[in-house]
Design a protein around this motif. Structure first.
Motif, PDB file in Angstrom:
ATOM      1  N   LEU A  71      65.763  11.064  -1.968  1.00  0.00           N
ATOM      2  CA  LEU A  71      66.384  12.562  -2.068  1.00  0.00           C
ATOM      3  C   LEU A  71      65.439  13.486  -2.768  1.00  0.00           C
ATOM      4  O   LEU A  71      65.029  12.958  -3.951  1.00  0.00           O
ATOM      5  N   LEU A 121      73.068   8.765   3.644  1.00  0.00           N
ATOM      6  CA  LEU A 121      71.756   9.389   3.737  1.00  0.00           C
ATOM      7  C   LEU A 121      70.651   8.912   4.428  1.00  0.00           C
ATOM      8  O   LEU A 121      69.360   9.380   4.623  1.00  0.00           O
ATOM      9  N   LEU A 172      79.884  10.834  -5.354  1.00  0.00           N
ATOM     10  CA  LEU A 172      79.667  10.174  -6.361  1.00  0.00           C
ATOM     11  C   LEU A 172      80.599   8.901  -6.313  1.00  0.00           C
ATOM     12  O   LEU A 172      81.703   8.733  -5.641  1.00  0.00           O
ATOM     13  N   ARG A 226      70.112  15.613  -6.024  1.00  0.00           N
ATOM     14  CA  ARG A 226      70.501  14.797  -6.808  1.00  0.00           C
ATOM     15  C   ARG A 226      70.867  14.937  -8.195  1.00  0.00           C
ATOM     16  O   ARG A 226      69.651  15.832  -8.640  1.00  0.00           O
ATOM     17  N   TRP A 227      71.381  14.642  -8.932  1.00  0.00           N
ATOM     18  CA  TRP A 227      71.483  14.670 -10.346  1.00  0.00           C
ATOM     19  C   TRP A 227      71.603  13.261 -11.062  1.00  0.00           C
ATOM     20  O   TRP A 227      72.564  12.561 -10.804  1.00  0.00           O
ATOM     21  N   LEU A 244      75.110  11.726  -8.895  1.00  0.00           N
ATOM     22  CA  LEU A 244      75.657  12.750  -8.019  1.00  0.00           C
ATOM     23  C   LEU A 244      74.420  13.181  -6.872  1.00  0.00           C
ATOM     24  O   LEU A 244      73.216  13.231  -7.287  1.00  0.00           O
ATOM     25  N   PHE A 245      74.869  12.864  -5.630  1.00  0.00           N
ATOM     26  CA  PHE A 245      74.061  13.055  -4.503  1.00  0.00           C
ATOM     27  C   PHE A 245      74.413  13.964  -3.387  1.00  0.00           C
ATOM     28  O   PHE A 245      75.851  13.870  -3.175  1.00  0.00           O
ATOM     29  N   THR A 298      78.534  16.887  -1.962  1.00  0.00           N
ATOM     30  CA  THR A 298      78.173  15.865  -2.579  1.00  0.00           C
ATOM     31  C   THR A 298      78.979  14.616  -2.795  1.00  0.00           C
ATOM     32  O   THR A 298      80.026  14.708  -2.430  1.00  0.00           O
ATOM     33  N   THR A 321      68.560   6.916  -2.157  1.00  0.00           N
ATOM     34  CA  THR A 321      68.785   7.878  -3.220  1.00  0.00           C
ATOM     35  C   THR A 321      67.575   8.310  -3.960  1.00  0.00           C
ATOM     36  O   THR A 321      67.553   9.438  -4.203  1.00  0.00           O
ATOM     37  N   THR A 322      66.824   7.417  -4.163  1.00  0.00           N
ATOM     38  CA  THR A 322      65.476   7.948  -4.583  1.00  0.00           C
ATOM     39  C   THR A 322      64.529   8.671  -3.874  1.00  0.00           C
ATOM     40  O   THR A 322      63.871   9.472  -4.187  1.00  0.00           O
ATOM     41  N   GLN A 329      71.418   3.448  -7.424  1.00  0.00           N
ATOM     42  CA  GLN A 329      70.050   3.503  -7.244  1.00  0.00           C
ATOM     43  C   GLN A 329      69.753   2.868  -5.862  1.00  0.00           C
ATOM     44  O   GLN A 329      69.926   1.508  -6.042  1.00  0.00           O
ATOM     45  N   ASP A 343      71.289   9.477 -11.748  1.00  0.00           N
ATOM     46  CA  ASP A 343      71.440   8.553 -10.614  1.00  0.00           C
ATOM     47  C   ASP A 343      73.183   8.505 -10.188  1.00  0.00           C
ATOM     48  O   ASP A 343      73.541   7.336  -9.953  1.00  0.00           O
TER      49      ASP A 343
END
Lengths: 461, 344
Positions: free
Chosen positions: B118, B284, B265, B123-124, B128-129, B263, B115-116, B111, B126
């Motif tokens: 996105l 990102l 991870l 994302r799935w 997979l991005f 993606t 990432t937040t 996190q 916290d």
């Protein structure tokens, strides 16, 4: 009674209300959390069950055995409700047809047919999962086969909801508590205000105000006020009795003393030996002292008694002072003292009790005459200073010898330089009390060239 | 400069321990400054594409040496699930396999501010991005539409194939979903999004299509004139190859254009997950995005671009992807696909 046991009413009230509010807030928090947690679980179970049933609907039999076409929507909907991990297993008995073959089957037997899903929670892959399981019978190769469909879901979504709800519930609880705290302060204030007001009303009273309390108060305070009034009435009665007693005692003493003095003077004139004359003079002197004391006690009692119910009438100070000066003329003449007046023509009027004012002036004059050496002058002046009437009596006597005014106006207190002169120690007390009762003050000072100046300041009106 | 890194990397590759999975390429990018840490990345994306991004990352993090290993998506899956290989970041275009890794608990949560930020579809949890959104396109030889309007939808394409079969017979290329994971993902998502896919598949099936297991040969054959049409090609690979070639064209179909999310991870077995996360955050972040767009030629995650092009449909990053990985489902789908496309 221990003092420490007496916690303030306000504190007690506020603390109890706060404790109540805190208990309610906690109860609210727990209730909201529980109810919301249950509701969230029920909702998520509903979705999980629906997904499981949708998958079960796709079960097919056939010659090759059991097959299934997993509906994408079932998984996708689970994914759109919450971002939780999903596991599934389709099994015939212990044999996995497809899916995660280590996913445990339900402990109890499932009903076949159109039974609703069974839910259970168990640890799986280092986490807790919620499983919905349902059993359906399909015909595989013409034989009925019971197939179990299990769909498992982690419950981070529920935890997230629960955490969010918990936060809100905590916020709500805190809000309720804060509101209750404010309200309890206000309540305590408003409940206790009548007591504060009563205390203030009683506290504001002058030292001799013994009227009964008729402050408007709530019913709860009425017994207290009644008791207080009863107490005041008893106090007033006791005081009145005391004053009456003093007055009567003074009267009863003065009359026989006058007789004793008259007799003693006659005896003095008739006395033949110097020794006898000396004795009689001492007797007369003592009698005089006693008579003066009695008279002043009477004056004082009058002042104390009357200052409670002060007459309020206009008093022409000029005339009053002139009258008092006049009355002292014979006594002064005996000592060859000249009484000079100044400013008496001016019309200076105060509102008050003529009798008391006269008594105060007489005491001042008496002091002046007493303490002045022969062949001197006493000056009485009247003027208006800073909106106050000032009556001053100045003598050429021995002054105050450094004793301060507060000391001199105490009852029965006398200066340090007056042992040779008759006095009760009540004179200045009376003067002080009279001026105070009239809202004025007494000012004692010494002349640089010797002698005392006693000045009364009284409000005009 | 990049060449020097690569040369060094390829030399070092020989020194690395042997793997239980098939590796296509291994490179090492030595830290520009004194080395303080080593970041191991396992990826399906070619070294050549990611090298500029890695250089950009190392310009900021001068103490980090990066080992970059390339394998195909199946091998990446095997490396993580079977071998428990210690990589700090796994980058893959196989969304379904990445989803399975995350769902089955092989990914560590990460996190950060990046990432937040996105969007939810990129994302799935916290774990997979997505860092790139790549349209899956149709490429064609311009000459085949001679006198005709190029198709804008699958319906128009189907009609075109029906009406002028001779122009296309034996010259249509597409993925073989049995051999290519990407092809399978595209076909299943196409089938999910619209029924016209099956009609198109049947019509294509009647025209003796050529089946491929990767994008590059399809593009080569189109450029060489052996193909006139290639369906479901990764736009990010095709666009630079077709740029400046007036005889070909790239078509984004308007009924829907699948958009693949590339993606990343952080695997549970990572030795330095924080380093993996740092590299992810760089991908990102603004400079990473700029390099991904300009140097790697991959469109970075951009919600505004999607809003402006409503036909772009990002493949949903949710457990729905797991459905097509189910063995029974796969068998059933491929049977249907074969029935439609491979006609006697």
């Amino acid at each position: 009674m221990k003092r420490t046991g007496a916690i303030s009413l306000r504190k007690r009230l506020v603390l109890q209300l706060l404790a109540l509010a805190a208990a309610l807030a906690v109860l609210l928090y727990v209730t909201v959390r529980t109810v919301a947690g249950d509701a969230a679980e029920e909702t998520l179970d509903g979705v999980l069950g629906a997904a499981t049933l949708a998958i079960a609907d796709e079960l097919r039999g056939g010659e090759d055995g059991v097959s299934i076409d997993l509906p994408h929507e079932a998984f996708s909907i689970l994914g759109s409700i919450s971002q939780d991990r999903i596991f599934y297993r389709i099994a015939v008995g212990e044999v996995t047809v497809t899916g995660y073959d280590d996913l445990p089957a339900p402990a109890r037997k499932l009903g076949s047919g159109l039974a609703s899903p069974v839910f259970y929670t168990l640890p799986y892959r280092q986490t807790q999962v919620r499983v919905a399981a349902v059993e359906r019978v399909v015909l595989a190769d013409n034989a009925p086969v019971a197939v179990t469909v299990m769909v498992a879901q982690t419950r981070t979504g529920q935890d997230t909801i629960a955490a969010r709800v918990a936060n809100r519930a905590a916020g709500l609880g805190l809000g309720v508590f804060a509101l209750a705290a404010i309200l309890s302060m206000i309540t305590a204030g408003s409940v206790l205000r009548p007591i504060d007001r009563l205390a203030e009303a009683v506290g504001r009273r002058g030292p001799r105000d013994l009227r009964s309390v008729d402050h408007p108060s709530p019913a709860e305070l009425v017994p207290l006020i009644t008791a207080l009034n009863g107490f005041i009435a008893r106090l007033r009665a006791a005081l009145t009795r005391t004053e009456t007693f003093i007055t009567e005692a003074a009267h009863h003493i003065r009359t026989p003393l006058a007789t004793v003095r008259a007799k003693a003077e006659i005896a003095l004139r008739r006395a033949e030996t110097e020794e006898a004359r000396d004795t009689l003079r001492a007797v007369i002197r003592s009698v005089e002292e006693s008579a003066r004391s009695a008279s002043q006690l009477l004056d004082h009692a009058t002042v104390v008694y009357r200052s409670d119910r002060l007459a309020r009438e206009p008093v022409d100070l000029g005339k009053l002072v002139a009258g008092v000066a006049q009355s002292f003329a014979p006594t002064a003449e005996l000592k060859d003292l000249a009484i000079r007046t100044q400013g008496l023509e001016a019309a200076v009027t105060v509102t008050g009790d003529r009798l008391l004012l006269e008594s105060a002036l007489r005491n001042l004059m008496d002091n002046a005459v007493k303490y002045s050496p022969p062949d001197e002058e006493i000056l009485i002046s009247l003027e208006v200073v800073d909106g106050l009437a000032r009556v001053a009596v100045s003598d050429r006597g021995r002054g105050l010898s450094g004793v301060n005014q507060a000391e001199l106006t105490r009852r029965f207190a006398r200066g340090g330089n007056v042992r040779d002169i008759v006095g009760s120690g009540l004179g200045l007390t009376i003067v002080d009390e009279v001026t105070a009762a009239h809202g004025g003050r007494l000012d004692l000072s010494e002349h640089a060239e010797g002698g005392t100046c006693a000045a009364l300041f009284l409000p005009l009106g | 400069m990049r060449g020097a890194f690569l040369a060094l990397g390829l030399m070092l590759a020989g020194l690395l321990p042997a793997h239980g999975f098939e590796v296509e390429e291994e490179a090492s990018f030595a830290a520009p400054g004194p080395e303080v840490a080593v970041l191991r990345v396992l990826s399906t994306t070619d070294t050549q594409i990611m090298a500029p991004v890695i250089a950009g990352f190392q310009a900021v993090n001068r103490g980090i040496t990066i080992h970059y290993t390339v394998a195909n998506s199946q091998q990446v899956q095997a490396a993580i699930v079977t071998d428990g290989a210690a990589y700090d970041l796994v980058i893959s275009s196989a969304m379904d396999l990445q989803m399975q890794l995350a769902n089955d608990g092989f990914a560590l949560p990460w996190q950060s501010e990046r990432t937040t930020a996105l969007p939810g579809w990129a994302r799935w949890q916290d774990t997979l991005f997505a860092f790139a959104q790549e349209p899956v396109v149709l490429i064609a030889a311009r000459s085949v539409f001679d006198g005709l309007a190029p198709p804008r939808t699958r319906r128009e394409l189907t009609a075109l194939l029906r009406d002028y079969p001779e122009r296309f017979r034996g010259r249509i290329g597409t993925y073989d979903p049995e051999r290519s994971g990407a092809g399978y993902l595209f076909a299943t998502q196409d089938a999910r999004l619209s029924d016209t896919f099956w009609r198109l598949a049947e019509v294509m099936g009647g025209l003796e299509p050529v089946l491929y297991d990767s994008t590059a040969p399809m593009i080569n054959d189109l450029k060489a004139g052996r193909l006139v049409l290639a369906y479901n090609v990764l736009g990010s690979y095709a666009a630079p190859r077709l740029a400046g070639d007036d005889s070909t064209m790239l078509i984004e179909l308007e009924d829907h254009t699948l958009t693949l999310l590339r993606t990343a991870l952080i695997p549970r077995a990572a030795r330095s997950p924080v380093l993996g996360g740092t590299f992810l955050d760089y991908l990102l972040g603004p400079s990473g995005r700029a390099l991904i767009a300009s140097e790697a030629g991959l469109p970075p995650i951009d919600e505004a671009a999607l809003a402006a092009q409503p036909h772009l449909r990002p493949i949903r990053l949710d457990p729905g992807l797991l459905v097509y990985l189910d063995a029974l489902k796969r068998r059933a789908f491929l049977e249907e696909w074969r029935a439609a496309l491979i006609q006697p």
